[in-house]
Design a protein around this motif. Structure first.
Motif, PDB file in Angstrom:
ATOM      1  N   GLY A  19      16.109  86.102  47.189  1.00 12.72           N
ATOM      2  CA  GLY A  19      16.534  85.435  47.771  1.00 12.72           C
ATOM      3  C   GLY A  19      17.436  84.385  47.777  1.00 12.72           C
ATOM      4  O   GLY A  19      16.740  82.923  47.400  1.00 12.72           O
TER       5      GLY A  19
ATOM      6  N   HIS B  61      31.338  92.792  36.264  1.00 14.01           N
ATOM      7  CA  HIS B  61      30.868  92.684  37.040  1.00 14.01           C
ATOM      8  C   HIS B  61      31.082  91.267  36.382  1.00 14.01           C
ATOM      9  O   HIS B  61      30.523  90.729  35.197  1.00 14.01           O
ATOM     10  CB  HIS B  61      29.571  92.277  37.208  1.00 14.01           C
ATOM     11  CG  HIS B  61      28.902  92.028  38.547  1.00 14.01           C
ATOM     12  ND1 HIS B  61      28.151  90.549  38.747  1.00 14.01           N
ATOM     13  CD2 HIS B  61      28.737  92.384  39.938  1.00 14.01           C
ATOM     14  CE1 HIS B  61      27.936  89.596  39.700  1.00 14.01           C
ATOM     15  NE2 HIS B  61      28.046  90.443  40.278  1.00 14.01           N
TER      16      HIS B  61
ATOM     17  N   VAL C  85      23.967  81.812  40.288  1.00  8.40           N
ATOM     18  CA  VAL C  85      23.247  83.092  39.261  1.00  8.40           C
ATOM     19  C   VAL C  85      24.312  82.963  37.947  1.00  8.40           C
ATOM     20  O   VAL C  85      24.295  82.021  36.749  1.00  8.40           O
ATOM     21  CB  VAL C  85      23.166  84.750  39.540  1.00  8.40           C
ATOM     22  CG1 VAL C  85      23.503  85.603  37.844  1.00  8.40           C
ATOM     23  CG2 VAL C  85      22.256  85.245  40.473  1.00  8.40           C
TER      24      VAL C  85
ATOM     25  N   ILE D  89      16.414  88.272  39.337  1.00  4.35           N
ATOM     26  CA  ILE D  89      17.547  88.009  39.547  1.00  4.35           C
ATOM     27  C   ILE D  89      17.624  88.892  41.457  1.00  4.35           C
ATOM     28  O   ILE D  89      17.442  87.838  42.873  1.00  4.35           O
ATOM     29  CB  ILE D  89      18.746  87.601  39.082  1.00  4.35           C
ATOM     30  CG1 ILE D  89      18.539  86.726  37.883  1.00  4.35           C
ATOM     31  CG2 ILE D  89      20.287  87.304  40.597  1.00  4.35           C
ATOM     32  CD1 ILE D  89      20.049  86.906  37.026  1.00  4.35           C
ATOM     33  N   HIS D  90      17.635  89.457  40.829  1.00  2.00           N
ATOM     34  CA  HIS D  90      17.669  90.629  42.526  1.00  2.00           C
ATOM     35  C   HIS D  90      16.762  90.264  43.033  1.00  2.00           C
ATOM     36  O   HIS D  90      16.778  90.213  44.399  1.00  2.00           O
ATOM     37  CB  HIS D  90      17.994  92.021  42.369  1.00  2.00           C
ATOM     38  CG  HIS D  90      19.474  92.289  41.473  1.00  2.00           C
ATOM     39  ND1 HIS D  90      20.520  91.206  42.252  1.00  2.00           N
ATOM     40  CD2 HIS D  90      19.691  93.321  40.596  1.00  2.00           C
ATOM     41  CE1 HIS D  90      21.748  92.167  40.696  1.00  2.00           C
ATOM     42  NE2 HIS D  90      20.965  92.890  40.468  1.00  2.00           N
ATOM     43  N   SER D  91      15.048  90.227  42.892  1.00  2.00           N
ATOM     44  CA  SER D  91      14.228  90.145  43.794  1.00  2.00           C
ATOM     45  C   SER D  91      13.995  88.490  44.491  1.00  2.00           C
ATOM     46  O   SER D  91      13.675  88.532  45.385  1.00  2.00           O
ATOM     47  CB  SER D  91      12.767  89.818  43.278  1.00  2.00           C
ATOM     48  OG  SER D  91      12.688  88.899  41.681  1.00  2.00           O
TER      49      SER D  91
ATOM     50  N   GLU E 156      19.829  93.695  34.586  1.00  2.00           N
ATOM     51  CA  GLU E 156      20.413  93.890  36.424  1.00  2.00           C
ATOM     52  C   GLU E 156      20.720  94.025  36.990  1.00  2.00           C
ATOM     53  O   GLU E 156      22.153  93.743  38.118  1.00  2.00           O
ATOM     54  CB  GLU E 156      19.540  91.834  37.053  1.00  2.00           C
ATOM     55  CG  GLU E 156      17.652  92.105  36.855  1.00  2.00           C
ATOM     56  CD  GLU E 156      17.375  91.139  37.568  1.00  2.00           C
ATOM     57  OE1 GLU E 156      17.403  91.516  38.894  1.00  2.00           O
ATOM     58  OE2 GLU E 156      16.743  90.040  37.003  1.00  2.00           O
ATOM     59  N   TYR E 157      22.609  93.489  36.501  1.00  2.00           N
ATOM     60  CA  TYR E 157      23.928  93.853  36.330  1.00  2.00           C
ATOM     61  C   TYR E 157      24.639  94.305  35.306  1.00  2.00           C
ATOM     62  O   TYR E 157      25.035  93.773  34.520  1.00  2.00           O
ATOM     63  CB  TYR E 157      24.530  92.419  36.000  1.00  2.00           C
ATOM     64  CG  TYR E 157      24.248  91.217  37.617  1.00  2.00           C
ATOM     65  CD1 TYR E 157      24.685  91.448  38.576  1.00  2.00           C
ATOM     66  CD2 TYR E 157      22.924  90.860  37.365  1.00  2.00           C
ATOM     67  CE1 TYR E 157      24.387  90.287  39.291  1.00  2.00           C
ATOM     68  CE2 TYR E 157      22.350  89.527  38.646  1.00  2.00           C
ATOM     69  CZ  TYR E 157      23.253  90.070  39.903  1.00  2.00           C
ATOM     70  OH  TYR E 157      22.739  88.574  41.080  1.00  2.00           O
TER      71      TYR E 157
ATOM     72  N   PHE F  93      14.884  82.657  39.205  1.00  2.00           N
ATOM     73  CA  PHE F  93      15.289  84.220  38.625  1.00  2.00           C
ATOM     74  C   PHE F  93      15.002  84.346  36.807  1.00  2.00           C
ATOM     75  O   PHE F  93      14.658  85.749  36.849  1.00  2.00           O
ATOM     76  CB  PHE F  93      16.936  83.793  38.036  1.00  2.00           C
ATOM     77  CG  PHE F  93      17.527  83.603  39.473  1.00  2.00           C
ATOM     78  CD1 PHE F  93      17.089  83.827  40.617  1.00  2.00           C
ATOM     79  CD2 PHE F  93      18.879  82.803  39.187  1.00  2.00           C
ATOM     80  CE1 PHE F  93      18.150  83.560  41.677  1.00  2.00           C
ATOM     81  CE2 PHE F  93      19.870  82.400  40.033  1.00  2.00           C
ATOM     82  CZ  PHE F  93      18.974  82.981  41.525  1.00  2.00           C
TER      83      PHE F  93
ATOM     84  N   LYS G 149      25.158  82.779  45.980  1.00  3.40           N
ATOM     85  CA  LYS G 149      24.321  83.810  45.399  1.00  3.40           C
ATOM     86  C   LYS G 149      25.092  83.833  43.567  1.00  3.40           C
ATOM     87  O   LYS G 149      24.583  83.564  43.194  1.00  3.40           O
ATOM     88  CB  LYS G 149      23.471  84.626  45.832  1.00  3.40           C
ATOM     89  CG  LYS G 149      21.737  85.199  44.378  1.00  3.40           C
ATOM     90  CD  LYS G 149      21.479  85.883  45.209  1.00  3.40           C
ATOM     91  CE  LYS G 149      20.576  85.793  44.080  1.00  3.40           C
ATOM     92  NZ  LYS G 149      19.306  87.661  44.669  1.00  3.40           N
ATOM     93  N   GLU G 150      25.869  84.860  43.694  1.00  7.59           N
ATOM     94  CA  GLU G 150      26.380  85.163  42.454  1.00  7.59           C
ATOM     95  C   GLU G 150      27.085  83.189  41.665  1.00  7.59           C
ATOM     96  O   GLU G 150      27.074  84.002  40.664  1.00  7.59           O
ATOM     97  CB  GLU G 150      27.618  86.154  42.665  1.00  7.59           C
ATOM     98  CG  GLU G 150      28.658  86.432  41.016  1.00  7.59           C
ATOM     99  CD  GLU G 150      29.440  87.357  41.887  1.00  7.59           C
ATOM    100  OE1 GLU G 150      30.598  86.128  41.202  1.00  7.59           O
ATOM    101  OE2 GLU G 150      29.432  88.101  42.243  1.00  7.59           O
TER     102      GLU G 150
END
Length: 196
Positions: free
Chosen positions: A34, A122, A60, A30-32, A116-117, A25, A56-57
């Protein structure tokens, strides 16, 4: 396959998952990344991942909690030295520059996560805000103890210096950025300290 056969104990499997996620991460975003890659690199099963993290969240959030603990630990280690207040501020500044100069430095994990968020509601963004509020309050308290006034402005100034150094440190020469940041901290202490 049980968690025991994957690493000796459930906590070892969780640690391996979190360590792997943290490394990837931070390095790649993070988004990249899986969950399949994290599972493969941590060498655990999907069932093991979901036994320790809801998804995943949750992973994170654990990554950010680990980063938060690390930064709090650095600040507390400096405070525990019992230095004069201004030297404690300088010590915290030095921990920041040590991070900037470290191998693989990619900026602030929290600022990266916020980018990213961006949705303020969120849970990941909320974790970022909670960490940053703690850091601002801590910087303000340390600067107040060092005699900086007004302390709230000095605290915001310190955080902005730190944010700029974290952003520039992964784009330019980390040694030069570190020196510039530490000079900024010295200027802050000198110009904001009330005369005796």
């Amino acid at each position: 396959m049980s968690a025991r056969t994957e690493g000796g104990s459930t906590s070892e499997a969780r640690s391996r998952l979190l360590g792997t996620a943290t490394r990837i991460f931070y390095a790649e975003g993070i988004h990249s990344v899986g969950v399949d890659r994290i599972i493969a690199e941590a060498q655990v099963t999907r069932a093991t991942l979901y036994r320790h993290f809801k998804g995943k969240e949750d992973l994170v959030l654990a990554y950010l909690a680990l980063a938060d603990q690390g930064i709090r630990g650095q600040v507390e280690a400096v405070r525990a030295q019992g230095l004069p207040a201004a030297d404690t501020v300088r010590g915290v500044g030095r921990t920041i520059t040590e991070g900037i100069r470290s191998d693989g430095f990619r900026g602030c994990a929290f600022l990266n996560a916020a980018a990213e968020y961006p949705d303020a509601a969120h849970p990941v963004h909320q974790a970022v805000l909670a960490h940053r509020q703690w850091f601002l309050e801590t910087a303000t308290e340390l600067l107040a103890q060092a005699g900086c006034a007004p302390a709230d402005e000095a605290g915001r100034h310190f955080v902005m210096l730190r944010d700029g150094a974290m952003a520039a440190g992964c784009l330019f020469d980390p040694a030069l950025i570190s020196e510039t940041f530490l000079r900024g901290v010295e200027d802050l202490l000198r110009t904001r300290t009330a005369p005796a």
